[in-house]
Motif scaffolding. Structure first.
Motif, PDB file in Angstrom:
ATOM      1  N   VAL A 176       0.871  -1.179   0.000  1.00 22.74           N
ATOM      2  CA  VAL A 176       0.000   0.000   0.000  1.00 22.74           C
ATOM      3  C   VAL A 176       0.905   1.225   0.000  1.00 22.74           C
ATOM      4  CG1 VAL A 176      -1.720   1.338   1.269  1.00 22.74           C
ATOM      5  CG2 VAL A 176      -1.900  -1.163   1.181  1.00 22.74           C
ATOM      6  N   MET A 177       0.603   2.193  -0.871  1.00 17.51           N
ATOM      7  CA  MET A 177       1.391   3.411  -0.965  1.00 17.51           C
ATOM      8  C   MET A 177       0.498   4.616  -0.691  1.00 17.51           C
ATOM      9  SD  MET A 177       3.744   2.619  -4.356  1.00 17.51           S
ATOM     10  CE  MET A 177       2.434   2.936  -5.541  1.00 17.51           C
ATOM     11  N   MET A 178       1.053   5.608  -0.008  1.00 12.82           N
ATOM     12  CA  MET A 178       0.338   6.860   0.232  1.00 12.82           C
ATOM     13  C   MET A 178       1.349   8.000   0.128  1.00 12.82           C
ATOM     14  SD  MET A 178      -2.050   8.090   3.453  1.00 12.82           S
ATOM     15  CE  MET A 178      -3.308   6.836   3.193  1.00 12.82           C
ATOM     16  N   PHE A 179       1.257   8.756  -0.953  1.00 13.44           N
ATOM     17  CA  PHE A 179       2.218   9.819  -1.221  1.00 13.44           C
ATOM     18  C   PHE A 179       1.549  11.188  -1.166  1.00 13.44           C
ATOM     19  CE2 PHE A 179       4.032   6.376  -4.137  1.00 13.44           C
ATOM     20  CZ  PHE A 179       4.906   5.914  -3.170  1.00 13.44           C
ATOM     21  N   ALA A 180       2.043  12.056  -0.278  1.00 14.73           N
ATOM     22  CA  ALA A 180       1.599  13.454  -0.217  1.00 14.73           C
ATOM     23  C   ALA A 180       0.078  13.561  -0.132  1.00 14.73           C
ATOM     24  CB  ALA A 180       2.125  14.232  -1.412  1.00 14.73           C
ATOM     25  N   VAL A 181      -0.513  12.731   0.714  1.00  9.54           N
ATOM     26  CA  VAL A 181      -1.957  12.766   0.923  1.00  9.54           C
ATOM     27  C   VAL A 181      -2.296  13.486   2.229  1.00  9.54           C
ATOM     28  CG1 VAL A 181      -4.011  11.353   1.377  1.00  9.54           C
ATOM     29  CG2 VAL A 181      -2.422  10.696  -0.438  1.00  9.54           C
ATOM     30  N   LEU A 182      -1.681  13.069   3.324  1.00 11.30           N
ATOM     31  CA  LEU A 182      -2.105  13.559   4.639  1.00 11.30           C
ATOM     32  C   LEU A 182      -1.842  15.046   4.836  1.00 11.30           C
ATOM     33  CD1 LEU A 182      -1.288  10.682   7.141  1.00 11.30           C
ATOM     34  CD2 LEU A 182      -3.319  11.069   5.748  1.00 11.30           C
ATOM     35  N   SER A 183      -0.820  15.598   4.196  1.00 10.83           N
ATOM     36  CA  SER A 183      -0.561  17.034   4.357  1.00 10.83           C
ATOM     37  C   SER A 183      -1.662  17.877   3.725  1.00 10.83           C
ATOM     38  CB  SER A 183       0.798  17.406   3.764  1.00 10.83           C
ATOM     39  OG  SER A 183       0.874  16.992   2.412  1.00 10.83           O
ATOM     40  N   SER A 184      -2.465  17.277   2.844  1.00  9.57           N
ATOM     41  CA  SER A 184      -3.579  17.985   2.227  1.00  9.57           C
ATOM     42  C   SER A 184      -4.883  17.775   2.984  1.00  9.57           C
ATOM     43  CB  SER A 184      -3.761  17.523   0.772  1.00  9.57           C
ATOM     44  OG  SER A 184      -2.598  17.766   0.025  1.00  9.57           O
ATOM     45  N   VAL A 185      -4.829  17.075   4.105  1.00 12.32           N
ATOM     46  CA  VAL A 185      -6.015  16.813   4.918  1.00 12.32           C
ATOM     47  C   VAL A 185      -5.808  17.482   6.269  1.00 12.32           C
ATOM     48  CG1 VAL A 185      -7.494  15.036   5.921  1.00 12.32           C
ATOM     49  CG2 VAL A 185      -6.330  14.596   3.751  1.00 12.32           C
ATOM     50  N   THR A 186      -6.559  18.503   6.562  1.00 13.40           N
ATOM     51  CA  THR A 186      -6.366  19.237   7.813  1.00 13.40           C
ATOM     52  C   THR A 186      -7.275  18.736   8.929  1.00 13.40           C
ATOM     53  OG1 THR A 186      -7.929  20.936   7.064  1.00 13.40           O
ATOM     54  CG2 THR A 186      -5.586  21.320   6.624  1.00 13.40           C
ATOM     55  N   ASN A 187      -8.270  17.919   8.601  1.00 14.96           N
ATOM     56  CA  ASN A 187      -9.181  17.354   9.597  1.00 14.96           C
ATOM     57  C   ASN A 187      -8.531  16.133  10.243  1.00 14.96           C
ATOM     58  OD1 ASN A 187     -11.271  15.460  10.598  1.00 14.96           O
ATOM     59  ND2 ASN A 187     -12.689  17.061   9.941  1.00 14.96           N
ATOM     60  N   THR A 188      -8.263  16.214  11.531  1.00 16.82           N
ATOM     61  CA  THR A 188      -7.541  15.154  12.239  1.00 16.82           C
ATOM     62  C   THR A 188      -8.264  13.823  12.161  1.00 16.82           C
ATOM     63  OG1 THR A 188      -6.607  16.785  13.758  1.00 16.82           O
ATOM     64  CG2 THR A 188      -6.556  14.483  14.453  1.00 16.82           C
ATOM     65  N   GLU A 189      -9.576  13.839  12.333  1.00 18.97           N
ATOM     66  CA  GLU A 189     -10.338  12.588  12.317  1.00 18.97           C
ATOM     67  C   GLU A 189     -10.337  11.967  10.921  1.00 18.97           C
ATOM     68  OE1 GLU A 189     -14.775  10.975  13.655  1.00 18.97           O
ATOM     69  OE2 GLU A 189     -14.105  13.001  14.201  1.00 18.97           O
ATOM     70  N   LEU A 190     -10.383  12.804   9.909  1.00 22.02           N
ATOM     71  CA  LEU A 190     -10.342  12.296   8.535  1.00 22.02           C
ATOM     72  C   LEU A 190      -8.981  11.664   8.236  1.00 22.02           C
ATOM     73  CD1 LEU A 190     -11.543  11.939   5.747  1.00 22.02           C
ATOM     74  CD2 LEU A 190     -10.997  14.335   5.240  1.00 22.02           C
ATOM     75  N   LYS A 191      -7.891  12.298   8.686  1.00 21.90           N
ATOM     76  CA  LYS A 191      -6.558  11.710   8.494  1.00 21.90           C
ATOM     77  C   LYS A 191      -6.473  10.340   9.161  1.00 21.90           C
ATOM     78  CE  LYS A 191      -4.059  15.287   9.914  1.00 21.90           C
ATOM     79  NZ  LYS A 191      -2.854  16.125  10.201  1.00 21.90           N
ATOM     80  N   ARG A 192      -6.962  10.259  10.373  1.00 18.80           N
ATOM     81  CA  ARG A 192      -6.925   8.971  11.082  1.00 18.80           C
ATOM     82  C   ARG A 192      -7.741   7.925  10.342  1.00 18.80           C
ATOM     83  NH1 ARG A 192      -4.007   5.908  14.179  1.00 18.80           N
ATOM     84  NH2 ARG A 192      -3.529   7.680  15.534  1.00 18.80           N
ATOM     85  N   GLY A 193      -8.903   8.307   9.823  1.00 16.04           N
ATOM     86  CA  GLY A 193      -9.727   7.358   9.083  1.00 16.04           C
ATOM     87  C   GLY A 193      -9.040   6.845   7.828  1.00 16.04           C
ATOM     88  N   LEU A 194      -8.371   7.736   7.103  1.00 18.42           N
ATOM     89  CA  LEU A 194      -7.649   7.333   5.899  1.00 18.42           C
ATOM     90  C   LEU A 194      -6.537   6.346   6.222  1.00 18.42           C
ATOM     91  CD1 LEU A 194      -7.344  10.834   4.175  1.00 18.42           C
ATOM     92  CD2 LEU A 194      -8.768   8.928   3.393  1.00 18.42           C
ATOM     93  N   MET A 195      -5.762   6.641   7.267  1.00 16.26           N
ATOM     94  CA  MET A 195      -4.666   5.758   7.636  1.00 16.26           C
ATOM     95  C   MET A 195      -5.170   4.418   8.152  1.00 16.26           C
ATOM     96  SD  MET A 195      -1.677   6.838   6.911  1.00 16.26           S
ATOM     97  CE  MET A 195      -0.845   5.567   7.848  1.00 16.26           C
ATOM     98  N   ASP A 196      -6.225   4.437   8.965  1.00 12.33           N
ATOM     99  CA  ASP A 196      -6.757   3.192   9.518  1.00 12.33           C
ATOM    100  C   ASP A 196      -7.225   2.264   8.394  1.00 12.33           C
ATOM    101  OD1 ASP A 196      -6.220   3.988  12.080  1.00 12.33           O
ATOM    102  OD2 ASP A 196      -8.283   4.498  12.600  1.00 12.33           O
ATOM    103  N   LYS A 197      -7.949   2.820   7.413  1.00 16.47           N
ATOM    104  CA  LYS A 197      -8.422   1.960   6.323  1.00 16.47           C
ATOM    105  C   LYS A 197      -7.253   1.456   5.484  1.00 16.47           C
ATOM    106  CE  LYS A 197     -11.524   1.461   2.416  1.00 16.47           C
ATOM    107  NZ  LYS A 197     -12.639   2.017   1.611  1.00 16.47           N
ATOM    108  N   ALA A 198      -6.294   2.330   5.185  1.00 11.96           N
ATOM    109  CA  ALA A 198      -5.146   1.907   4.378  1.00 11.96           C
ATOM    110  C   ALA A 198      -4.390   0.773   5.057  1.00 11.96           C
ATOM    111  CB  ALA A 198      -4.230   3.099   4.123  1.00 11.96           C
TER     112      ALA A 198
END
Length: 241
Positions: free
Chosen positions: A130-152
Motif C-alpha cells: 500500500v502506498m500513500m504519497f503526499a496525501v495527509l498534508s492535504s487533509v487538515t481534519n484530524t479525524e479524517l486523516k486517522r480514518g484514511l490511515m486506519d483503512k489503508a
C-alpha cells in the motif's frame, strides 16, 4: 464527534485544491520544474530501497504482488512499478479527483483506477503493498486523516509493505486551510505499534534546486540533494504489515 457534514466539506475542499492547483495535468511538468523532478526521482529510489530491504529483489517477485496507491493522482507511481516488473492487472489506484484518474486511464493501460472517496470506495484487497504519497498534508481534519490511515493499514496484507511519503517536521509548522505538515510524532502514531523505517530530510529545498538546475543542471542538483545538507524535511518511510 466530528461536526455533521464536516467530512463532506473537507473532501470538497481537498478536491477543489487539487483541481485548481494540478489540473489540467501536464505530464511534462516534472521535467520543466526541478523540484517535482527531484522529488519523483527520490521517491523512486526510496521505494526501490524499501522493496529490496523487505526481500523483494527481482522483477519476478514484484510481479506476484498486488499494490494499492491511495491518492494516486495521474498514475505515475504505479506506472513506474510496472517498469520494475509489476503486473499492471494487480495494481489499483484511487484518487478523489475524477479528472486525474481519467488522465491515468488514458496513459496507463491495464492498471485499475478508481475515482472517489477512499473511506467509502470498494478498492478490493488485501494488498501486498500500500502506498500513500503526499496525501495527509492535504487533509487538515484530524479525524479524517486517522480514518484514511486506519483503512489503508487494514487493507495491507499481514507481512505486506506500507510505503509513505509526505512533508514531515520535528515540530508543528503553521499551515493553511488547505495544507498542514505532519510531525514525526503524529506519523509514528498512525503506524504504532509497527516499526517505521524513516528516510529523513531527503528533498532538496525548492529554491536551491531551482538555482542549481538553472546554473549547473539537474545532475548537480541530485548530487547536492544526496548530501542532505540543504534538504527540507521531506520524509519517505516504510513499515511492515
Amino acid at each position: 464527534m466530528a461536526e455533521e457534514g464536516g467530512f463532506e466539506r473537507d473532501l470538497a475542499a481537498i478536491k477543489r485544491h487539487y483541481t485548481e492547483r494540478f489540473l489540467p495535468g501536464n505530464p511534462w511538468a516534472s521535467l520543466l520544474n526541478a523540484h517535482p523532478y527531484l522529488v519523483a526521482r527520490q521517491r523512486q529510489r526510496r521505494l526501490r530501497d524499501a522493496l529490496v530491504a523487505c526481500g523483494v529483489r527481482t522483477p519476478e517477485a514484484l510481479r506476484e504482488m498486488s499494490v494499492l496507491d491511495v491518492g494516486c493522482g495521474s498514475g505515475s507511481n504505479l506506472a513506474w512499478l510496472v517498469e520494475l516488473g509489476a503486473d499492471p492487472t494487480r495494481l489499483t489506484g484511487i484518487d478523489l479527483v475524477a479528472q486525474r484518474t481519467e488522465l491515468a486511464r488514458s496513459r496507463f493501460a491495464g492498471i485499475r483506477f478508481v475515482a472517489g472517496d477512499f473511506l467509502t470506495a470498494d478498492v478490493g484487497g488485501p494488498f501486498d503493498v500500500v502506498m500513500m504519497f503526499a496525501v495527509l498534508s492535504s487533509v487538515t481534519n484530524t479525524e479524517l486523516k486517522r480514518g484514511l490511515m486506519d483503512k489503508a493499514l487494514r487493507l495491507l496484507r499481514p507481512g505486506g509493505i506500507f510505503f509513505f511519503y509526505d512533508v514531515v517536521s520535528r515540530q508543528p509548522v503553521p499551515g493553511s486551510a488547505d495544507y498542514q505538515r505532519l510531525t514525526f510524532a503524529e506519523l509514528e502514531g498512525y503506524f504504532a505499534p509497527r516499526t517505521l523505517h524513516i528516510f529523513r530530510r531527503d528533498i532538496l529545498r525548492r529554491d536551491v534546486a531551482d538555482r542549481l538546475v538553472r546554473r549547473f543542471g539537474v545532475t548537480v542538483a541530485e548530487l547536492v540533494q544526496a548530501t542532505r545538507l540543504l534538504n527540507i524535511d521531506g520524509t519517505f518511510a516504510y513499515a511492515r504489515g
